[in-house]
Motif scaffolding. Structure first.
Motif, PDB file in Angstrom:
ATOM      1  N   UNK A  45       9.609 -68.722 -22.279  1.00  0.00           N
ATOM      2  CA  UNK A  45       9.625 -68.193 -23.650  1.00  0.00           C
ATOM      3  C   UNK A  45      10.134 -66.762 -23.682  1.00  0.00           C
ATOM      4  N   UNK A  46      10.893 -66.487 -24.724  1.00  0.00           N
ATOM      5  CA  UNK A  46      11.238 -65.125 -25.129  1.00  0.00           C
ATOM      6  C   UNK A  46      10.728 -65.017 -26.550  1.00  0.00           C
ATOM      7  N   UNK A  47       9.994 -63.957 -26.857  1.00  0.00           N
ATOM      8  CA  UNK A  47       9.422 -63.850 -28.193  1.00  0.00           C
ATOM      9  C   UNK A  47       9.281 -62.413 -28.632  1.00  0.00           C
ATOM     10  N   UNK A  89       7.549 -50.703 -22.812  1.00  0.00           N
ATOM     11  CA  UNK A  89       7.514 -51.772 -21.807  1.00  0.00           C
ATOM     12  C   UNK A  89       7.868 -53.092 -22.463  1.00  0.00           C
ATOM     13  N   UNK A  90       8.282 -54.047 -21.647  1.00  0.00           N
ATOM     14  CA  UNK A  90       8.423 -55.431 -22.091  1.00  0.00           C
ATOM     15  C   UNK A  90       7.047 -56.080 -21.944  1.00  0.00           C
ATOM     16  N   UNK A 141       8.096 -47.984 -41.118  1.00  0.00           N
ATOM     17  CA  UNK A 141       7.510 -47.531 -39.867  1.00  0.00           C
ATOM     18  C   UNK A 141       7.749 -48.564 -38.786  1.00  0.00           C
ATOM     19  N   UNK A 142       8.185 -48.099 -37.621  1.00  0.00           N
ATOM     20  CA  UNK A 142       8.475 -48.996 -36.503  1.00  0.00           C
ATOM     21  C   UNK A 142       7.752 -48.492 -35.257  1.00  0.00           C
ATOM     22  N   UNK A 167       6.626 -54.984 -37.632  1.00  0.00           N
ATOM     23  CA  UNK A 167       6.207 -53.615 -37.346  1.00  0.00           C
ATOM     24  C   UNK A 167       6.612 -53.104 -35.969  1.00  0.00           C
ATOM     25  N   UNK A 168       7.000 -53.996 -35.060  1.00  0.00           N
ATOM     26  CA  UNK A 168       7.337 -53.553 -33.712  1.00  0.00           C
ATOM     27  C   UNK A 168       8.563 -54.274 -33.184  1.00  0.00           C
TER      28      UNK A 168
END
Length: 192
Positions: A119-121, A54-55, A48-49, A127-128
């Protein structure tokens, strides 16, 4: 199987095989799909994803005296109160910085003359597929707040060092806030 400390893995190889994919739920903010897969061990399975529409955006506003602002609100999924950096979502097709600037103004009233992406995370990558960005906002100018109708927000001005202590004492548990405050503190320290 024990993790290997020898040669680096091929980071481009995807060991999952997708047999089918079906959207089982969606609303204006998320889409949930269920994939029938062959897992890395070779067995049939499901995955399941949760895909975000949105970002995720977080902003660490810092003034010339080293103060920051936290936003407090009751978080429905957790059923508890949460102190966080100003944050929100920006449409995938919109410029991330413009979305961050809007969120800072809406939640704190501030505009900032200097913005640095620190930061990029990924918020919960098992799960997402949600991708988040954190900005350091400096050279602040106060203004009027304009929260969304679903938000009852409380602003708290405090030294950045105290907010970092709240992270270390688990008083701040939101993942974007934790990462953002720690990265902001380290970034500012390295610049000094």
């Amino acid at each position: 199987m024990h993790p290997s400390s020898s040669p680096a893995p091929d980071e481009t190889h995807n060991p999952w095989q997708v047999l089918s994919s079906e959207v089982v739920y969606q609303n204006p903010w998320i889409r949930v799909r269920e994939d029938q897969v062959i897992n890395p061990g070779g067995s049939p399975s499901i995955y399941g994803v949760v895909s975000m529409k949105n970002k995720a955006l977080g902003i660490v506003p810092v003034d010339a005296e080293g103060n920051t602002w936290l936003v407090g609100q009751f978080r429905y999924p957790l059923n508890e109160y949460s102190w966080e950096i100003p944050m929100g979502g920006g449409p995938v097709e919109e410029d991330i910085l413009l979305s961050a600037q809007r969120e800072l103004q809406e939640e704190t009233g501030f505009t900032a003359a200097r913005w640095t992406c620190i930061a990029r995370l990924h918020t919960s990558n098992s799960v997402t597929d949600e991708e988040g960005f954190v900005y350091l906002a400096e050279d602040l100018t106060p203004g009027a707040v304009a929260p969304e109708e679903t938000e009852v927000l409380h602003l708290w001005k405090l030294p950045l060092a105290e907010a970092v202590e709240m992270v270390m004492n688990d008083r701040i548990t939101d993942a974007i806030s934790v990462a953002g405050l720690l990265k902001a503190e380290r970034f500012l320290r390295s610049r000094a």
